[in-house]
Write a protein that holds these residues in place. Structure first.
Motif, PDB file in Angstrom:
ATOM      1  N   TYR A 222     -34.143  -1.905  -1.989  1.00 50.66           N
ATOM      2  CA  TYR A 222     -34.144  -0.439  -2.221  1.00 50.66           C
ATOM      3  C   TYR A 222     -33.009   0.179  -1.482  1.00 50.66           C
ATOM      4  N   GLU A 223     -32.528  -0.510  -0.175  1.00 55.01           N
ATOM      5  CA  GLU A 223     -31.521  -0.053   0.473  1.00 55.01           C
ATOM      6  C   GLU A 223     -30.022  -0.113  -0.352  1.00 55.01           C
ATOM      7  N   LYS A 224     -30.088  -1.289  -1.162  1.00 50.75           N
ATOM      8  CA  LYS A 224     -28.811  -1.396  -1.783  1.00 50.75           C
ATOM      9  C   LYS A 224     -28.665  -0.470  -2.852  1.00 50.75           C
TER      10      LYS A 224
ATOM     11  N   ARG B 196     -37.157  -4.333   0.535  1.00 50.12           N
ATOM     12  CA  ARG B 196     -36.428  -3.399   1.304  1.00 50.12           C
ATOM     13  C   ARG B 196     -35.084  -3.242   1.222  1.00 50.12           C
ATOM     14  N   LYS B 197     -34.529  -4.780   1.324  1.00 51.59           N
ATOM     15  CA  LYS B 197     -33.042  -4.926   1.074  1.00 51.59           C
ATOM     16  C   LYS B 197     -32.852  -4.200  -0.122  1.00 51.59           C
TER      17      LYS B 197
ATOM     18  N   ILE C 169     -30.157   2.726  -3.054  1.00 54.14           N
ATOM     19  CA  ILE C 169     -29.784   3.925  -2.357  1.00 54.14           C
ATOM     20  C   ILE C 169     -28.482   4.244  -2.012  1.00 54.14           C
ATOM     21  N   CYS C 170     -27.650   2.977  -1.662  1.00 48.48           N
ATOM     22  CA  CYS C 170     -26.249   3.041  -1.130  1.00 48.48           C
ATOM     23  C   CYS C 170     -25.206   3.138  -2.402  1.00 48.48           C
TER      24      CYS C 170
END
Length: 379
Positions: free
Chosen positions: A277-279, A274-275, A281-282
């Motif tokens: 994936y968020e990185k 999850r971490k 996207i950013c």
């Protein structure tokens, strides 16, 4: 005649013997005597005090200086005797023997009064031995020997059980004292039962095929001739363990541990994904990204539709004017947005002029169109 000759020889021999003893042992003819009649062997415990008795009397013929000497006789003839304490020239030398320094003293402040006894304090096992009291006052000499045995009291014994304390097993109860003068005697007893049979030296008790009735409190006593010490042992005989239950419990515990570890690993991997994936996207969001094409497509569809509706409602007289109008009121397409500024825009396409009969032949319906100014607004 024979009887007279025998008496003469007997008298001659008796005189010669008396002369011999007077020459060799002059003390025998003096009045110096040792008057102590107590025991010549003493047994006592270490740490205590003891008095070695040596009383004497003098006679008028004993006119020489008085000397008193106590010595520890060597058990080996090869070694010399050790002088422990000395009285000579009206003075006592009590610190004569270093191992007994400060522990040996004369019993009387003035031994000349006939008391040559000594007191030994703080006895140690090394003080054991044969002591000799020698009194000299010329011409008399007398001595007395005493055996001192210093025994060590048994130390507090250690009680323990050997072997598994389970029903049906053989249990050995042991009792051992680390210190004490031999022979040491050991005795076991159960405080709530009769005395148990024991080995008098080793201090062991064998409980064969132990049952629950063997549980209880046991007391062991170690003793010798100068003292005794005791220790207590609490014995608890337990039933044999349930091996199957232990194995099952161990397996369940291992499985639970593995399950907990698997859950923890799963949560860690999920949180890491999850971490990540968020990185990602950013990192994909940038300022120079053009607007979505969906809006352009909507605008284009709206424009084309408007143009079609306008064309459908145009009359043959206005169609030529609409075709000749500049195309500045058209919404640019996405290709025009993406074209670099250096490229010049292409000229607008011209719509061929159609006459009224041709338009009617194609199925067109003449419609009145309001006039428009150059900005594209309706007048």
């Amino acid at each position: 005649i024979g009887l007279v000759r025998f008496c003469f020889l007997y008298a001659y021999c008796s005189v010669n013997i008396n002369v011999f003893f007077l020459c060799v042992c002059p003390g025998l003819a003096s009045g110096l005597e040792i008057t102590s009649t107590g025991p010549t062997s003493i047994e006592t415990a270490s740490g205590k005090s003891v008095k070695l008795d040596c009383q004497f009397t003098l006679a008028p013929e004993d006119s020489g200086p008085l000397d008193i000497e106590w010595s520890l006789l060597s058990s080996d003839n090869q070694n010399e005797d050790k002088v422990v304490i000395l009285y000579s020239g009206d003075r006592a030398y009590e610190d004569y023997y270093p191992p007994m320094k400060g522990r040996v003293h004369f019993n009387s402040a003035d031994p000349k009064n006939g008391d040559a006894s000594i007191n030994v304090t703080g006895l140690k096992s090394s003080d054991s031995g044969t002591y000799q009291c020698k009194v000299k006052k010329a011409p008399g000499i007398r001595s007395r020997k005493m055996l001192l045995i210093v025994m060590v009291k048994p130390s507090m014994p250690r009680c323990y059980a050997e072997g598994p304390t389970q029903e049906g097993k053989d249990i050995v109860l042991r009792c051992v004292s680390s210190e004490g003068t031999i022979p040491l005697q050991y005795s076991w007893e159960k405080t709530s039962d009769s005395k148990l049979p024991t080995h008098p030296v080793a201090g062991t008790v064998n409980v064969r095929n132990a049952s629950a009735s063997a549980s209880g409190t046991y007391r062991c006593t170690a003793s010798n001739r100068v003292g005794s010490e005791q220790c207590i042992l609490n014995l608890k005989v337990t039933p044999p363990p349930n091996t199957a239950g232990i194995i099952a419990g161990a397996i369940i515990a291992v499985l639970l541990i593995l399950l907990i570890i698997a859950i923890i690993l799963f949560c860690c991997i999920r949180a890491r994904r999850r971490k990540r994936y968020e990185k990602e996207i950013c990192n994909e969001i940038r300022e120079d990204v053009p607007p979505p094409k969906s809006r352009v497509s909507t605008a284009r569809s709206f424009t084309v539709g408007s143009q079609r509706s306008s064309l459908g409602s145009m009359s043959p007289s206005n169609l030529h004017e609409y075709a000749l109008k500049p195309q500045y009121d058209k919404i640019p397409s996405s290709e025009e947005f993406e074209r670099p500024p250096s490229h010049a825009p292409l000229p607008p396409t011209t719509v061929p002029r159609m006459g009224g009969p041709n338009l009617s032949r194609m199925g067109g319906i003449p419609v009145m169109i309001p006039a428009q100014n150059k900005d594209g607004s309706i007048v």
